[in-house]
Motif scaffolding. Structure first.
Motif, PDB file in Angstrom:
ATOM      1  N   ALA A 189      -5.121 -11.450 -11.263  1.00 32.25           N
ATOM      2  CA  ALA A 189      -4.247 -10.494 -11.958  1.00 32.25           C
ATOM      3  C   ALA A 189      -5.082  -9.410 -12.644  1.00 32.25           C
ATOM      4  O   ALA A 189      -4.760  -8.219 -12.574  1.00 32.25           O
ATOM      5  N   VAL A 190      -6.178  -9.825 -13.300  1.00 34.48           N
ATOM      6  CA  VAL A 190      -7.060  -8.850 -13.967  1.00 34.48           C
ATOM      7  C   VAL A 190      -7.655  -7.896 -12.929  1.00 34.48           C
ATOM      8  O   VAL A 190      -7.719  -6.677 -13.147  1.00 34.48           O
ATOM      9  N   ARG A 191      -8.095  -8.455 -11.773  1.00 35.78           N
ATOM     10  CA  ARG A 191      -8.677  -7.599 -10.730  1.00 35.78           C
ATOM     11  C   ARG A 191      -7.660  -6.561 -10.248  1.00 35.78           C
ATOM     12  O   ARG A 191      -7.976  -5.380 -10.117  1.00 35.78           O
ATOM     13  N   GLN A 192      -6.426  -6.992  -9.981  1.00 35.45           N
ATOM     14  CA  GLN A 192      -5.421  -6.069  -9.454  1.00 35.45           C
ATOM     15  C   GLN A 192      -5.054  -4.984 -10.467  1.00 35.45           C
ATOM     16  O   GLN A 192      -4.751  -3.855 -10.087  1.00 35.45           O
ATOM     17  N   VAL A 193      -5.084  -5.312 -11.746  1.00 32.30           N
ATOM     18  CA  VAL A 193      -4.744  -4.320 -12.775  1.00 32.30           C
ATOM     19  C   VAL A 193      -5.842  -3.266 -12.902  1.00 32.30           C
ATOM     20  O   VAL A 193      -5.557  -2.075 -13.052  1.00 32.30           O
ATOM     21  N   HIS A 194      -7.117  -3.699 -12.831  1.00 28.81           N
ATOM     22  CA  HIS A 194      -8.226  -2.752 -13.032  1.00 28.81           C
ATOM     23  C   HIS A 194      -8.734  -2.118 -11.733  1.00 28.81           C
ATOM     24  O   HIS A 194      -9.256  -1.001 -11.761  1.00 28.81           O
ATOM     25  N   ARG A 195      -8.585  -2.833 -10.616  1.00 28.33           N
ATOM     26  CA  ARG A 195      -9.103  -2.323  -9.342  1.00 28.33           C
ATOM     27  C   ARG A 195      -8.059  -2.489  -8.226  1.00 28.33           C
ATOM     28  O   ARG A 195      -8.286  -3.211  -7.254  1.00 28.33           O
ATOM     29  N   PRO A 196      -6.922  -1.827  -8.352  1.00 25.41           N
ATOM     30  CA  PRO A 196      -5.918  -1.960  -7.285  1.00 25.41           C
ATOM     31  C   PRO A 196      -6.405  -1.285  -6.004  1.00 25.41           C
ATOM     32  O   PRO A 196      -7.144  -0.297  -6.045  1.00 25.41           O
ATOM     33  N   GLY A 197      -5.977  -1.825  -4.863  1.00 24.80           N
ATOM     34  CA  GLY A 197      -6.345  -1.230  -3.584  1.00 24.80           C
ATOM     35  C   GLY A 197      -5.651   0.103  -3.366  1.00 24.80           C
ATOM     36  O   GLY A 197      -4.680   0.435  -4.064  1.00 24.80           O
ATOM     37  N   PRO A 198      -6.110   0.883  -2.395  1.00 25.48           N
ATOM     38  CA  PRO A 198      -5.539   2.216  -2.151  1.00 25.48           C
ATOM     39  C   PRO A 198      -4.048   2.185  -1.826  1.00 25.48           C
ATOM     40  O   PRO A 198      -3.337   3.163  -2.080  1.00 25.48           O
ATOM     41  N   ASP A 199      -3.558   1.073  -1.284  1.00 27.69           N
ATOM     42  CA  ASP A 199      -2.146   0.988  -0.908  1.00 27.69           C
ATOM     43  C   ASP A 199      -1.317   0.217  -1.924  1.00 27.69           C
ATOM     44  O   ASP A 199      -0.185  -0.189  -1.631  1.00 27.69           O
ATOM     45  N   ALA A 200      -1.854  -0.012  -3.123  1.00 31.27           N
ATOM     46  CA  ALA A 200      -1.115  -0.765  -4.152  1.00 31.27           C
ATOM     47  C   ALA A 200       0.139   0.002  -4.569  1.00 31.27           C
ATOM     48  O   ALA A 200       0.207   1.237  -4.457  1.00 31.27           O
ATOM     49  N   ASP A 201       1.121  -0.734  -5.069  1.00 35.80           N
ATOM     50  CA  ASP A 201       2.367  -0.129  -5.570  1.00 35.80           C
ATOM     51  C   ASP A 201       2.087   0.461  -6.950  1.00 35.80           C
ATOM     52  O   ASP A 201       2.167  -0.223  -7.972  1.00 35.80           O
ATOM     53  N   LEU A 202       1.729   1.757  -6.972  1.00 35.77           N
ATOM     54  CA  LEU A 202       1.327   2.397  -8.226  1.00 35.77           C
ATOM     55  C   LEU A 202       2.456   2.454  -9.238  1.00 35.77           C
ATOM     56  O   LEU A 202       2.245   2.258 -10.429  1.00 35.77           O
ATOM     57  N   ASP A 203       3.662   2.769  -8.777  1.00 32.72           N
ATOM     58  CA  ASP A 203       4.797   2.842  -9.705  1.00 32.72           C
ATOM     59  C   ASP A 203       4.974   1.513 -10.428  1.00 32.72           C
ATOM     60  O   ASP A 203       5.187   1.476 -11.647  1.00 32.72           O
ATOM     61  N   ALA A 204       4.883   0.402  -9.680  1.00 36.54           N
ATOM     62  CA  ALA A 204       5.061  -0.922 -10.289  1.00 36.54           C
ATOM     63  C   ALA A 204       3.926  -1.233 -11.267  1.00 36.54           C
ATOM     64  O   ALA A 204       4.143  -1.822 -12.330  1.00 36.54           O
ATOM     65  N   LEU A 205       2.680  -0.824 -10.926  1.00 31.59           N
ATOM     66  CA  LEU A 205       1.558  -1.051 -11.836  1.00 31.59           C
ATOM     67  C   LEU A 205       1.724  -0.275 -13.135  1.00 31.59           C
ATOM     68  O   LEU A 205       1.474  -0.792 -14.228  1.00 31.59           O
ATOM     69  N   ILE A 206       2.153   0.971 -13.020  1.00 33.01           N
ATOM     70  CA  ILE A 206       2.263   1.828 -14.205  1.00 33.01           C
ATOM     71  C   ILE A 206       3.458   1.431 -15.067  1.00 33.01           C
ATOM     72  O   ILE A 206       3.369   1.378 -16.299  1.00 33.01           O
TER      73      ILE A 206
END
Length: 680
Positions: A189-206
Motif C-alpha cells: 500500500a505504501v509503495r502504491q501511494v508513493h510510486r504508482p505505475g504509469p497506468d495507475a488510477d490517478l483520480d482514485a489515488l488523489i
C-alpha cells in the motif's frame, strides 16, 4: 524506528521544517501522503501537446529574448523534430539565461496553454541534458507532496523517496498486525501511494478511493479508535476541580459585552456550566457556525475558572486568531479586574519571562498559540482548557497542554471549539467521548451573505464591481488560495494579484498578507485593514479563520473551484459581520468538473454551515469536513472522515481482532508513543 534527524542529509534546519509537517520519525515520511502526481515517465512530441495539460517535452533552444510588455519577461523557443513551444518566464535570473542558450538540449515539464505565439509553458521545470545519453525516465509517476515554508519540494521528495527505497529493500521494517486481514498489505500500500505505475488510477489515488489509500486510512482510523477507547477508559477514573460559575460576574460580563446572548448561546452556556460544576472532567465539543458567538460562550467558561480561584487557558492555531481572542477578551475582562496573560511564539525576552512568572503565579486566564504547550511553561493550577479550531492541533499537542493541568488522577476540564460544522454522526465518531453542544442560531440582525459564481473571463467586470463597492466606503478581501504545493508559489500568486489590483484600482490602498510574512508584518497589515487604512486586502487562506472586520462586506475568492465546501464557507464567513449587506464572489476557472460545479451550487444556495457540512459529506470531494489538507495541520494524515465514513464500522471489527501488542504497534505507528494511551 529512527527519528528523521538521524538520517543522512537531514540537518537541524531541515528536521525542524519536517517537524512542522508532523514528520518526526522515519515512518512519518512513509505516511506523508502526496497531494497529486506528475507523469514524467514519457516525453510528449510538441505537435501532440494540448492546452490545459501537464506534460514533459524535450528539445533544443532555437531562440531566447527578453521582452518588455506590461512587465519584463523572458521568452524561449524550444523545438523538437515535430514542432515547437514557447517557454515564458516572468521572473528569471542570469543562471537561467545561461541554461536557455541557443543550442542547449532541454527536458521541460509544465502546464501547457495556448498563448499569442501558439502553445506555451509558463515557468516550466527544466534541466539541461548535455551532449551524452539523456538520463533515463522514471518508471513510476512522480509524487508531489505538501510542503512547508523553507522546505523545497525537491528536498522533501528526495528524503521520502529514500525512505521508500529502504522500505522496499527491507532495511525499514513495518510490522503489520493486520497482515492477511485486509488487502493490499501494508508495504505494498505504501509503495502504491508513493510510486504508482504509469497506468495507475490517478483520480482514485488523489480522491482517496484507491485500495492502497483505503488500506492506510483503515489502519489510521483503527489507531484513533484504539487510542480513544483506551483514553476513555482512563478518563472514567479521572477527577477534576469543580468550577462554580459566579452569576454576578457573568452579569457584569454581559453588561460589558453590550448585547444579549441568543437562546442557543444561553442553552450552551448552561450545558457547559453544568459540566464544569462537577468533579468529572468536562470533555465537550462546541460547534458553532461562523459568527455564531462561540467566543462569548468560552468567556463565560473562563470566568467560572477565575471565580473559583483557579486558572484557564484558551489556545488558537494561528497568531492572528490568538491575538484577536486576546484583544477581545482583554476588553471584556478588564472591567472585571482580570488581566489575561498573552503567550505566543513572538513573545520573547523580558515579556516572555513576565508571562511565565504570571502563569506560575496569580494569572487567572492565559491566551496564546501552541507556545502554551511548550516545555518550560508551567501553570499554578490549570483547571480548564479551551481549544479553538481544535482539529488543527495534533494529538501530541492536545495531550501536552492537558498534562500541564494534570496531577495523578486529576485532570483539567476541556472545551474544544470549531467553526467547521460537523455532521452529528461524524462528530460522535471523530470525537468519541466528547459531549456535543451546538450553537445553531446567529445573532439577530445578521443578513445572509449573497453569493455568486463568476468565470475568470469576467475579471474586468468583477474588478469594476469591486471599484464601485470600495467607492461607497466598503472594504473587501481578495483571496488567492493555494495554487501549488509550495507556500512560495502561493505567496508569489498573491503578490502578482496585489500588483495587478493596485494598478487597476490606483485610487484605493491595496494591502497584502500571506503565510511567508513575519508575524509582526502580518499583524500590522491586519491592524491597518481593521482601522480602514487599507481598503482592499489581498490574502492567501491565512485569513480563513478568526479575522473579524465588520466593515469588510465583499469577499472575492479566486480559483474557488480548488477549495472544499468547508473552506469556502469559512472564507465567506469573514464578511457579513457588520450591518451592510455582504456579498461573496466565487471566481472559477472553466471548465468545471462535476464535483466543483456542485460545490459552487451549494455555496450559492445556502449559508447554513450545517447544511454545507452534510453536502460536503455527500460530495466526498477534496474539501474535508474536519479541516483542510492545505494547512498541513489535519487531524488525520490519510483518512478523511467525510470520505471514509463507511470504513468506521469495519474498523471496530479490526480492533476486536488485535491483541494488546498488535494494538500498541498500530497506535505507535500513527500517533506516536503508545504509552500515552495505556489503560491506566
Amino acid at each position: 524506528m529512527r527519528e528523521v534527524s538521524e538520517l543522512d542529509g537531514v540537518g537541524p534546519q531541515v528536521a525542524s521544517r519536517l517537524k512542522a509537517l508532523g514528520i518526526i520519525r522515519e515512518v512519518d515520511l512513509l505516511l506523508h501522503r502526496p497531494l497529486r502526481y506528475e507523469d514524467r515517465t514519457r516525453i510528449v512530441a510538441m505537435n501532440r501537446v494540448r492546452p490545459e495539460t501537464r506534460v514533459q517535452v524535450e528539445g533544443r533552444v532555437m531562440h531566447q529574448e527578453i521582452v518588455q510588455r506590461r512587465r519584463r519577461m523572458l521568452l524561449v523557443t524550444l523545438a523538437d523534430d515535430a514542432g515547437q513551444i514557447t517557454l515564458r518566464f516572468f521572473r528569471f535570473y542570469p543562471s537561467q539565461l545561461r541554461m536557455f542558450r541557443v543550442g542547449n538540449h532541454l527536458r521541460c515539464f509544465g502546464d501547457v496553454r495556448f498563448g499569442p505565439q501558439g502553445f506555451e509553458m509558463a515557468h516550466p521545470q527544466c534541466q539541461v541534458l548535455g551532449t551524452g545519453e539523456p538520463p533515463p525516465l522514471p518508471k513510476h509517476l512522480t509524487a508531489i507532496y505538501p510542503v512547508t515554508q523553507g522546505l523545497a519540494q525537491a528536498t522533501l521528495a528526495k528524503i521520502i523517496d529514500g525512505a521508500v527505497e529502504r522500505l522496499l529493500s527491507g532495511i525499514i521494517e513495518l510490522p503489520d498486525p493486520l497482515d492477511g486481514t485486509i488487502d493490499p498489505g501494508l508495504v505494498e500500500a505504501v509503495r502504491q501511494v508513493h510510486r504508482p505505475g504509469p497506468d495507475a488510477d490517478l483520480d482514485a489515488l488523489i480522491d482517496g478511493h484507491h485500495p492502497a489509500v483505503q488500506r492506510l486510512a483503515s489502519e489510521e482510523l483503527l489507531a484513533h479508535h484504539l487510542a480513544l477507547t483506551r483514553l476513555n477508559r482512563a478518563r472514567a477514573r479521572q477527577k477534576a476541580h469543580p468550577l462554580e460559575p459566579d452569576q454576578a460576574l457573568d452579569a457584569k460580563l454581559l453588561d460589558v459585552v453590550g448585547f444579549e446572548p441568543t437562546g442557543a448561546q444561553r442553552r450552551v452556556i448552561a450545558e457547559i456550566a453544568a459540566d464544569l460544576n462537577t468533579s468529572r472532567p468536562m470533555r465537550r465539543l462546541l460547534q458553532g457556525d461562523v459568527g455564531s458567538g462561540k467566543t462569548l460562550v468560552a468567556a463565560v467558561a473562563l470566568l467560572a475558572a477565575a471565580a473559583s480561584g483557579r486558572q484557564a487557558a484558551i489556545v488558537a492555531p494561528t497568531e492572528i486568531l490568538a491575538e484577536q481572542h486576546y484583544n477581545t477578551l482583554s476588553q471584556w475582562f478588564a472591567p472585571l479586574g482580570i488581566e489575561p496573560v498573552w503567550l505566543a511564539g513572538k513573545v520573547k525576552g523580558k515579556a516572555r519571562r513576565e508571562a511565565l512568572e504570571r502563569l506560575a503565579g496569580d494569572a487567572a486566564v492565559a491566551i496564546g498559540t501552541h507556545a502554551l504547550f511548550q516545555h518550560g511553561v508551567e501553570f499554578r493550577d490549570l483547571a480548564l482548557i479551551v481549544v479553538d479550531e481544535q482539529h488543527r492541533f495534533g494529538v501530541h499537542q492536545r495531550l501536552a497542554l492537558a498534562a500541564k493541568g494534570s496531577e495523578g488522577e486529576r485532570s483539567p476540564h476541556q472545551l474544544v471549539m470549531t467553526a467547521t460544522p460537523i455532521p452529528r454522526t461524524l462528530a460522535m465518531t471523530a470525537y468519541a467521548g466528547l459531549e456535543v453542544s451546538v450553537i445553531d442560531e446567529l445573532p439577530p440582525g445578521r443578513k445572509p451573505v449573497t453569493t455568486v459564481a463568476l468565470s475568470q473571463g469576467r475579471r474586468e467586470e468583477i474588478i469594476d464591481r469591486l471599484r464601485r463597492a470600495l467607492a461607497e466606503g466598503r472594504q473587501a478581501y481578495w483571496v488567492c488560495p493555494l495554487i501549488e504545493e509550495s507556500e512560495v508559489l502561493e505567496a508569489q500568486a498573491a503578490e502578482s494579484t496585489a500588483e495587478e489590483l493596485s494598478a487597476a484600482l490606483p485610487e484605493f490602498t491595496v494591502g497584502l498578507i500571506h503565510g511567508r510574512m513575519k508575524p509582526a508584518d502580518k499583524q500590522q497589515v491586519m491592524d491597518d485593514f481593521s482601522a480602514g487604512r487599507i481598503e482592499l486586502l489581498v490574502a492567501t487562506t491565512v485569513i480563513e479563520v478568526g479575522v473579524d472586520v465588520p466593515n469588510a462586506s465583499l469577499m472575492m475568492i479566486e480559483n474557488a473551484e480548488r477549495l472544499g465546501l468547508s473552506q469556502l464557507h469559512q472564507l465567506r464567513g469573514r464578511v457579513g459581520r457588520g450591518s451592510a449587506q455582504a456579498a461573496c464572489v466565487l471566481i472559477y476557472k472553466p471548465p468545471l468538473g462535476e464535483t466543483a460545479q456542485k460545490r459552487l451550487e451549494v455555496m450559492r444556495e445556502t449559508t447554513d454551515g450545517f447544511v454545507i457540512a452534510e453536502k460536503d459529506l455527500e460530495l466526498r470531494g477534496p474539501g474535508e469536513v474536519l479541516g483542510t489538507r492545505q494547512t498541513g495541520m489535519m487531524r488525520f494524515r490519510i483518512a478523511d472522515l467525510a470520505r471514509d465514513a463507511e470504513l468506521l464500522e469495519p474498523v471496530k471489527g479490526l480492533a476486536d481482532s488485535l491483541d494488546t501488542a498488535g494494538a500498541d504497534i498500530v497506535i505507535e505507528r500513527w500517533l506516536g508513543d503508545a504509552e500515552q494511551f495505556v489503560d491506566v
